[in-house]
Design a protein around this motif. Structure first.
Motif, PDB file in Angstrom:
ATOM      1  N   GLY A 143     -41.306 110.098   7.508  1.00 34.88           N
ATOM      2  CA  GLY A 143     -40.541 111.131   8.192  1.00 34.88           C
ATOM      3  C   GLY A 143     -40.864 112.527   7.688  1.00 34.88           C
ATOM      4  N   ARG A 144     -41.703 112.597   6.665  1.00 33.80           N
ATOM      5  CA  ARG A 144     -42.116 113.890   6.109  1.00 33.80           C
ATOM      6  C   ARG A 144     -43.616 114.112   6.243  1.00 33.80           C
ATOM      7  NH1 ARG A 144     -38.304 115.562   2.282  1.00 33.80           N
ATOM      8  NH2 ARG A 144     -39.342 117.586   2.364  1.00 33.80           N
ATOM      9  N   ALA A 145     -44.378 113.023   6.391  1.00 35.08           N
ATOM     10  CA  ALA A 145     -45.838 113.123   6.485  1.00 35.08           C
ATOM     11  C   ALA A 145     -46.356 112.034   7.414  1.00 35.08           C
ATOM     12  CB  ALA A 145     -46.474 112.977   5.101  1.00 35.08           C
ATOM     13  N   GLY A 146     -46.986 112.452   8.520  1.00 32.84           N
ATOM     14  CA  GLY A 146     -47.551 111.493   9.461  1.00 32.84           C
ATOM     15  C   GLY A 146     -48.746 110.765   8.867  1.00 32.84           C
ATOM     16  N   PHE A 147     -49.031 109.583   9.408  1.00 29.37           N
ATOM     17  CA  PHE A 147     -50.121 108.742   8.916  1.00 29.37           C
ATOM     18  C   PHE A 147     -50.834 108.155  10.124  1.00 29.37           C
ATOM     19  CE2 PHE A 147     -51.943 105.032   6.699  1.00 29.37           C
ATOM     20  CZ  PHE A 147     -52.359 105.611   5.499  1.00 29.37           C
ATOM     21  N   PRO A 148     -52.165 108.157  10.166  1.00 24.89           N
ATOM     22  CA  PRO A 148     -52.861 107.619  11.334  1.00 24.89           C
ATOM     23  C   PRO A 148     -52.552 106.136  11.532  1.00 24.89           C
ATOM     24  CG  PRO A 148     -54.395 107.999   9.518  1.00 24.89           C
ATOM     25  CD  PRO A 148     -53.101 108.635   9.139  1.00 24.89           C
ATOM     26  N   GLY A 149     -52.389 105.758  12.787  1.00 27.74           N
ATOM     27  CA  GLY A 149     -52.092 104.364  13.105  1.00 27.74           C
ATOM     28  C   GLY A 149     -50.622 104.013  13.017  1.00 27.74           C
ATOM     29  N   LEU A 150     -49.775 104.958  12.611  1.00 25.18           N
ATOM     30  CA  LEU A 150     -48.338 104.695  12.479  1.00 25.18           C
ATOM     31  C   LEU A 150     -47.500 105.698  13.271  1.00 25.18           C
ATOM     32  CD1 LEU A 150     -47.924 103.841   8.675  1.00 25.18           C
ATOM     33  CD2 LEU A 150     -47.776 102.261  10.594  1.00 25.18           C
ATOM     34  N   SER A 151     -48.065 106.227  14.352  1.00 27.68           N
ATOM     35  CA  SER A 151     -47.350 107.291  15.065  1.00 27.68           C
ATOM     36  C   SER A 151     -46.004 106.854  15.639  1.00 27.68           C
ATOM     37  CB  SER A 151     -48.227 107.908  16.157  1.00 27.68           C
ATOM     38  OG  SER A 151     -48.513 106.979  17.180  1.00 27.68           O
ATOM     39  N   LYS A 253     -42.694 105.860  -6.328  1.00 27.12           N
ATOM     40  CA  LYS A 253     -43.788 106.412  -7.107  1.00 27.12           C
ATOM     41  C   LYS A 253     -44.642 107.350  -6.263  1.00 27.12           C
ATOM     42  CE  LYS A 253     -46.325 103.162  -8.541  1.00 27.12           C
ATOM     43  NZ  LYS A 253     -46.752 101.948  -9.277  1.00 27.12           N
ATOM     44  N   GLY A 254     -44.751 108.599  -6.700  1.00 29.57           N
ATOM     45  CA  GLY A 254     -45.630 109.556  -6.041  1.00 29.57           C
ATOM     46  C   GLY A 254     -45.078 110.200  -4.789  1.00 29.57           C
ATOM     47  N   VAL A 255     -43.869 109.811  -4.354  1.00 28.83           N
ATOM     48  CA  VAL A 255     -43.334 110.321  -3.085  1.00 28.83           C
ATOM     49  C   VAL A 255     -43.048 111.816  -3.171  1.00 28.83           C
ATOM     50  CG1 VAL A 255     -41.404 110.191  -1.463  1.00 28.83           C
ATOM     51  CG2 VAL A 255     -42.428 108.101  -2.345  1.00 28.83           C
ATOM     52  N   LYS A 256     -42.361 112.251  -4.229  1.00 30.69           N
ATOM     53  CA  LYS A 256     -42.052 113.676  -4.373  1.00 30.69           C
ATOM     54  C   LYS A 256     -43.335 114.500  -4.468  1.00 30.69           C
ATOM     55  CE  LYS A 256     -37.511 113.272  -6.567  1.00 30.69           C
ATOM     56  NZ  LYS A 256     -36.730 113.541  -7.801  1.00 30.69           N
ATOM     57  N   THR A 257     -44.326 113.965  -5.191  1.00 28.12           N
ATOM     58  CA  THR A 257     -45.606 114.677  -5.335  1.00 28.12           C
ATOM     59  C   THR A 257     -46.294 114.816  -3.999  1.00 28.12           C
ATOM     60  OG1 THR A 257     -45.867 113.820  -7.580  1.00 28.12           O
ATOM     61  CG2 THR A 257     -47.846 114.642  -6.496  1.00 28.12           C
ATOM     62  N   ARG A 258     -46.294 113.748  -3.202  1.00 27.63           N
ATOM     63  CA  ARG A 258     -46.957 113.782  -1.898  1.00 27.63           C
ATOM     64  C   ARG A 258     -46.300 114.791  -0.961  1.00 27.63           C
ATOM     65  NH1 ARG A 258     -47.573 108.206   1.242  1.00 27.63           N
ATOM     66  NH2 ARG A 258     -47.387 107.544  -0.924  1.00 27.63           N
ATOM     67  N   ILE A 259     -44.967 114.810  -0.970  1.00 28.54           N
ATOM     68  CA  ILE A 259     -44.252 115.761  -0.119  1.00 28.54           C
ATOM     69  C   ILE A 259     -44.540 117.195  -0.563  1.00 28.54           C
ATOM     70  CG2 ILE A 259     -41.966 116.586   0.549  1.00 28.54           C
ATOM     71  CD1 ILE A 259     -41.021 113.648   0.382  1.00 28.54           C
ATOM     72  N   SER A 260     -44.533 117.414  -1.874  1.00 25.65           N
ATOM     73  CA  SER A 260     -44.806 118.755  -2.405  1.00 25.65           C
ATOM     74  C   SER A 260     -46.220 119.204  -2.062  1.00 25.65           C
ATOM     75  CB  SER A 260     -44.611 118.774  -3.925  1.00 25.65           C
ATOM     76  OG  SER A 260     -43.267 118.518  -4.257  1.00 25.65           O
ATOM     77  N   LEU A 261     -47.188 118.298  -2.195  1.00 23.48           N
ATOM     78  CA  LEU A 261     -48.577 118.638  -1.884  1.00 23.48           C
ATOM     79  C   LEU A 261     -48.734 119.011  -0.420  1.00 23.48           C
ATOM     80  CD1 LEU A 261     -50.802 116.043  -3.794  1.00 23.48           C
ATOM     81  CD2 LEU A 261     -50.853 118.531  -4.019  1.00 23.48           C
ATOM     82  N   LYS A 262     -48.096 118.225   0.448  1.00 20.98           N
ATOM     83  CA  LYS A 262     -48.204 118.526   1.880  1.00 20.98           C
ATOM     84  C   LYS A 262     -47.634 119.903   2.194  1.00 20.98           C
ATOM     85  CE  LYS A 262     -47.158 117.207   6.548  1.00 20.98           C
ATOM     86  NZ  LYS A 262     -46.057 116.895   7.434  1.00 20.98           N
ATOM     87  N   ASN A 263     -46.535 120.254   1.529  1.00 22.60           N
ATOM     88  CA  ASN A 263     -45.906 121.556   1.760  1.00 22.60           C
ATOM     89  C   ASN A 263     -46.732 122.711   1.199  1.00 22.60           C
ATOM     90  OD1 ASN A 263     -43.727 120.356   3.051  1.00 22.60           O
ATOM     91  ND2 ASN A 263     -42.504 120.208   1.191  1.00 22.60           N
TER      92      ASN A 263
END
Length: 286
Positions: A143-151, A253-263
């Motif tokens: 819900g914060r970062a789209g992923f191919p194949g999971l639209s 694991k890594g969720v906060k980092t991934r969201i921060s990186l995307k932002n």
């Protein structure tokens, strides 16, 4: 001490079953709902093991059925209070956008989005009247970062994010709090039996077949690193017990980092990271 009541959807397995047990262990009476009560064996096994069966009642609820929602309203009228609602029912639709039939997108939204809205609408009059309550909506890193194949799945969770923001602002003046759990990858059935990949993207004659297999290979290799879903269940309990929960709770694991990186990153940098992980350098610099 006044007994508190919690309603949870999708309790036949995964997060829902574990959340029901954890809330019951914290002295809530839990109305554990599922589409078919014939699938209650796992939940009852866990409840008996933990000695909390007296804190649970199992009810049939299909979040996509208006008749079932009406029955829920009748059930809620019998309760002294409705203190917590956890909208957990859902599944993951997958496939490439060109090949996913509209009916499959609609079915994804019927459960993940409109089902959540319907159950919440049934509960809101009670929480608003008592001027207290906590609603926890199950979102996702998707819900914060789209992923191919999971639209289909990502679109439904992005919808939950926006709807929950609006709902929180609407209900806070009435003493009702709205929060979202945003799990990463955990060992639940949503990534096995719960994932519905559209038929066309699995065919070898699909223009996306190779890309789809790369994604599936990436997910399969990542699976041993998926975390224990009890982490999410315990986080749900901690939110339910808070007097003033915040809006978003990334978990894993890594969720906060991934969201921060995307932002923080430019979109070009972000997409290069994702595509390189999935498809080596095939798409980079094209």
């Amino acid at each position: 001490m006044e007994k508190k009541y919690a309603l949870i959807t999708g309790c036949s397995s995964g997060f829902g079953a574990l959340m029901a047990i954890e809330l019951a262990k914290n002295s809530f009476h839990v109305l554990a709902t599922m589409r078919s009560t014939n699938k209650a064996d796992l939940l009852m096994e866990l409840a008996n093991r933990e000695g909390v069966q007296s804190h649970l009642s199992i009810h049939e609820l299909d979040v996509t059925s208006s008749h079932s929602i009406e029955n829920l309203k009748g059930l809620l009228q019998q309760l002294p209070s409705v203190d917590v609602l956890i909208n957990n029912a859902g599944y993951a639709g997958a496939g490439f956008a060109e090949e996913v039939p509209l009916d499959e997108y609609r079915a994804q939204f019927e459960t993940n989005v409109f089902g959540t809205i319907a159950v919440t609408q049934a509960v809101l009059p009670f929480m608003r009247a008592q001027r207290k309550g906590t609603i926890i909506n199950m979102s996702s890193i998707s819900g914060r970062a789209g992923f191919p194949g999971l639209s289909p799945y990502a679109a439904s969770k992005f919808a939950i994010e926006g709807w929950s923001e609006s709902l929180r602002l609407e209900m806070k003046p009435f003493g009702v709090h709205v929060a979202m759990l945003e799990p990463g990858s955990f060992k639940t059935s949503i990534w096995s039996t719960g994932k519905k990949i559209t038929e066309k993207s699995l065919r070898k004659d699909s223009p996306y077949y190779v890309y789809m297999t790369k994604i599936q290979d990436y997910l399969d290799k990542s699976e041993p690193n998926y975390e224990d879903p009890i982490i999410v269940a315990k986080k749900a309990v901690s939110i339910a017990l808070k007097k003033k929960p915040t809006l978003r709770y990334p978990v894993g694991k890594g969720v906060k980092t991934r969201i921060s990186l995307k932002n923080l990153l430019s979109w070009k940098s972000w997409e290069n990271i994702i595509l390189k992980k999935l498809y080596k350098n095939y798409f980079i610099n094209k």
